[in-house]
Design an enzyme around this catalytic site. Structure first.
Site, PDB file in Angstrom:
ATOM      1  N   ALA A  66       1.340  -1.522  -0.431  1.00  0.00           N
ATOM      2  CA  ALA A  66      -0.041   0.235  -0.043  1.00  0.00           C
ATOM      3  C   ALA A  66       0.576   1.546   0.027  1.00  0.00           C
ATOM      4  O   ALA A  66       2.053   0.933   0.682  1.00  0.00           O
ATOM      5  CB  ALA A  66      -0.682   0.363   1.171  1.00  0.00           C
ATOM      6  N   GLY A 111       0.876  -5.409   0.282  1.00  0.00           N
ATOM      7  CA  GLY A 111      -0.409  -5.477  -1.027  1.00  0.00           C
ATOM      8  C   GLY A 111      -0.150  -5.705  -1.830  1.00  0.00           C
ATOM      9  O   GLY A 111      -0.992  -6.438  -2.173  1.00  0.00           O
ATOM     10  N   GLU A 114      -0.716  -9.161  -1.311  1.00  0.00           N
ATOM     11  CA  GLU A 114      -1.840  -9.407  -1.219  1.00  0.00           C
ATOM     12  C   GLU A 114      -2.683  -9.519  -2.492  1.00  0.00           C
ATOM     13  O   GLU A 114      -3.853 -10.648  -3.046  1.00  0.00           O
ATOM     14  CB  GLU A 114      -2.583  -8.449  -0.532  1.00  0.00           C
ATOM     15  N   GLU A 134       3.739  -5.350   7.051  1.00  0.00           N
ATOM     16  CA  GLU A 134       3.177  -4.540   7.209  1.00  0.00           C
ATOM     17  C   GLU A 134       3.474  -4.660   9.240  1.00  0.00           C
ATOM     18  O   GLU A 134       3.975  -3.048   9.367  1.00  0.00           O
ATOM     19  CB  GLU A 134       1.574  -4.771   7.518  1.00  0.00           C
TER      20      GLU A 134
HETATM   21  N1  CO8 Z   1       4.494   3.484  -0.854  1.00  0.00           N
HETATM   22  C1  CO8 Z   1       5.003   4.103  -0.955  1.00  0.00           C
HETATM   23  N2  CO8 Z   1       6.071   4.651  -1.669  1.00  0.00           N
HETATM   24  C2  CO8 Z   1       7.086   3.584  -1.776  1.00  0.00           C
HETATM   25  C3  CO8 Z   1       6.495   2.173  -1.037  1.00  0.00           C
HETATM   26  C4  CO8 Z   1       5.465   2.845  -0.444  1.00  0.00           C
HETATM   27  N3  CO8 Z   1       4.941   1.021  -0.516  1.00  0.00           N
HETATM   28  N4  CO8 Z   1       7.778   1.200  -1.432  1.00  0.00           N
HETATM   29  C5  CO8 Z   1       8.545   2.345  -2.019  1.00  0.00           C
HETATM   30  N5  CO8 Z   1       8.158   3.177  -1.918  1.00  0.00           N
HETATM   31  C6  CO8 Z   1       8.987   4.788  -2.303  1.00  0.00           C
HETATM   32  C7  CO8 Z   1      10.158   5.088  -2.211  1.00  0.00           C
HETATM   33  O1  CO8 Z   1       9.862   5.634  -0.603  1.00  0.00           O
HETATM   34  C8  CO8 Z   1      11.129   5.855  -2.926  1.00  0.00           C
HETATM   35  O2  CO8 Z   1      10.924   6.665  -3.726  1.00  0.00           O
HETATM   36  P1  CO8 Z   1      11.873   8.613  -3.715  1.00  0.00           P
HETATM   37  O3  CO8 Z   1      12.548   8.288  -4.313  1.00  0.00           O
HETATM   38  O4  CO8 Z   1      10.045   9.105  -3.398  1.00  0.00           O
HETATM   39  O5  CO8 Z   1      12.266   7.669  -2.089  1.00  0.00           O
HETATM   40  C9  CO8 Z   1      10.517   4.844  -3.984  1.00  0.00           C
HETATM   41  O6  CO8 Z   1       9.804   4.510  -3.829  1.00  0.00           O
HETATM   42  C10 CO8 Z   1      11.833   3.239  -4.182  1.00  0.00           C
HETATM   43  O7  CO8 Z   1      12.162   2.987  -2.869  1.00  0.00           O
HETATM   44  P2  CO8 Z   1      13.439   2.713  -2.715  1.00  0.00           P
HETATM   45  O8  CO8 Z   1      14.101   3.890  -2.270  1.00  0.00           O
HETATM   46  O9  CO8 Z   1      12.931   2.624  -1.317  1.00  0.00           O
HETATM   47  O10 CO8 Z   1      14.257   1.041  -2.973  1.00  0.00           O
HETATM   48  P3  CO8 Z   1      14.673   0.626  -2.408  1.00  0.00           P
HETATM   49  O11 CO8 Z   1      14.934  -0.398  -2.844  1.00  0.00           O
HETATM   50  O12 CO8 Z   1      15.866   1.217  -1.253  1.00  0.00           O
HETATM   51  O13 CO8 Z   1      14.226  -0.232  -1.244  1.00  0.00           O
HETATM   52  C11 CO8 Z   1      12.342  -1.280  -1.059  1.00  0.00           C
HETATM   53  C12 CO8 Z   1      12.929  -0.865  -2.107  1.00  0.00           C
HETATM   54  C13 CO8 Z   1      12.446  -2.653   0.119  1.00  0.00           C
HETATM   55  C14 CO8 Z   1      10.925  -2.420  -1.417  1.00  0.00           C
HETATM   56  C15 CO8 Z   1      11.673  -0.418  -0.225  1.00  0.00           C
HETATM   57  O14 CO8 Z   1      11.014   0.181  -0.688  1.00  0.00           O
HETATM   58  C16 CO8 Z   1      10.160  -0.418   1.150  1.00  0.00           C
HETATM   59  O15 CO8 Z   1      10.125  -1.328   2.117  1.00  0.00           O
HETATM   60  N6  CO8 Z   1       9.528  -0.313   0.645  1.00  0.00           N
HETATM   61  C17 CO8 Z   1       7.967  -0.656   1.980  1.00  0.00           C
HETATM   62  C18 CO8 Z   1       7.322  -1.785   1.581  1.00  0.00           C
HETATM   63  C19 CO8 Z   1       6.823  -2.443   2.772  1.00  0.00           C
HETATM   64  O16 CO8 Z   1       6.568  -2.022   3.827  1.00  0.00           O
HETATM   65  N7  CO8 Z   1       5.446  -2.185   2.178  1.00  0.00           N
HETATM   66  C20 CO8 Z   1       3.974  -3.012   3.024  1.00  0.00           C
HETATM   67  C21 CO8 Z   1       3.328  -1.311   2.893  1.00  0.00           C
HETATM   68  S1  CO8 Z   1       1.866  -1.861   3.822  1.00  0.00           S
HETATM   69  C22 CO8 Z   1       0.468  -2.386   3.861  1.00  0.00           C
HETATM   70  O17 CO8 Z   1       0.851  -2.947   2.127  1.00  0.00           O
HETATM   71  C23 CO8 Z   1      -0.422  -2.440   4.658  1.00  0.00           C
HETATM   72  C24 CO8 Z   1      -1.464  -3.534   3.504  1.00  0.00           C
HETATM   73  C25 CO8 Z   1      -3.356  -3.052   4.006  1.00  0.00           C
HETATM   74  C26 CO8 Z   1      -3.188  -1.810   3.804  1.00  0.00           C
HETATM   75  C27 CO8 Z   1      -4.462  -1.261   4.756  1.00  0.00           C
HETATM   76  C28 CO8 Z   1      -5.354   0.085   4.437  1.00  0.00           C
HETATM   77  C29 CO8 Z   1      -4.719   0.729   5.468  1.00  0.00           C
END
Ligand code: CO8
Length: 262
Positions: A66, A111, A114, A134
């Protein structure tokens, strides 16, 4: 509806939806869910389409979860509404009358996993990374992950994955049954399209029947499931495709399935 966060491509009987926010690793925001919802309706209404593929634009992510930027601004009620929206869209994906394959080309986190689990099965790149992280954000999965993962890999493995929030590499995902097949990154779409083509060569009525029976049978006891199979078997036999398929075998020719309804 014009799509900005996804791309829908249709090539004869195979449709492909790309999650298309590569700068945010294809993270799922509200607008994307609206577009995916509309695209799934289009796919369902198009009688030519026999298989749907879901994949991520860019070479890094299927979907990294998400959209945390959007999520961080939500109050609890908005979060609950967003969670329900995602659940409904993935349930619509799961209930599509045609098979759906996830081609996981990179991160499939939160997500993203999912979304992939809403498909009928998953093929992945050897570089794919799966997980429900999460817990690391002080959250729990909210788009059906707590329910679908346990059904896919068993409750105990699902609990370990959710409680630890750890990343799972493609090979482990294969071993524990999250994915059906892993491929070299540059061969993933080729392999998915090969399987999609094989599926698309079958009769649409039988495909629909088989999906319906397996899906509905998963949530009931064996005897009830067999009765569901029995009813749908009878109905399926009334289709033109069933006559064509059996006649073609007896006449030693290739079947020409028209996909007529029952
Ligand atoms: N949301 C928004 N932006 C994101 C997300 C995300 N989930 N993942 C990555 N990005 C963005 C980063 O902020 C970054 O943006 P910017 O260049 O502007 O700084 C860009 O994408 C590239 O990402 P990274 O620089 O972090 O890339 P890396 O190769 O260093 O890392 C990762 C890749 C490991 C995937 C890392 O980006 C990461 O950990 N992302 C988040 C993963 C995560 O925690 N996902 C779970 C999210 S919560 C969820 O899915 C809940 C679902 C249920 C919700 C229910 C509704 C309320």
């Amino acid at each position: 509806m014009a799509f900005e966060n996804i791309i829908l491509e249709i090539d004869n009987s195979i449709a492909t939806i790309f999650f298309n926010r590569p700068k945010a690793l294809n993270a799922l925001n509200n607008a994307l869910f609206d577009e995916l919802d509309a695209a799934l309706d289009q796919v369902e209404q198009n009688q030519e389409i026999k298989v749907l593929i879901l994949t991520g634009a860019g070479d890094k992510a299927f979907v990294a979860g998400a959209d945390i930027v959007e999520l961080s601004k939500m109050n609890p009620l908005q979060g609950k509404t967003f969670s329900r929206k995602g659940q409904k869209v993935f349930s619509k994906l799961e209930a599509l009358p045609i098979p759906a394959i996830a081609a996981v080309n990179g991160f499939a986190l939160g997500g993203g996993l999912e979304a992939a689990m809403g498909c009928d099965f998953i093929y992945a790149s050897e570089k794919a990374i799966f997980g429900l992280p999460e817990m690391n954000l002080g959250l729990i999965p909210g788009f059906g992950g707590t329910q679908r993962l346990g059904r896919l890999v068993g409750a105990n493995r699902a609990k370990e994955i959710v409680f630890t929030g750890k990343n799972i590499k493609a090979q482990e995902a294969l071993e524990i049954g999250i994915v059906n097949k892993i491929c070299a990154p540059d061969k993933l779409m080729q392999e998915v399209l090969k399987t999609a083509g094989l599926i698309a060569s079958k009769g649409k009525v039988a495909l629909r029947s088989a999906k319906e029976v397996i899906q509905n049978g998963m949530n009931v006891d064996l005897e009830t499931g067999c009765r569901i199979e029995n009813d749908v078997f009878g109905l399926n036999m009334a289709s033109e495709d069933a006559k064509e398929g059996t006649n073609a075998f007896l006449e030693k020719r290739k079947a020409n399935f028209t996909g007529d309804r029952y």
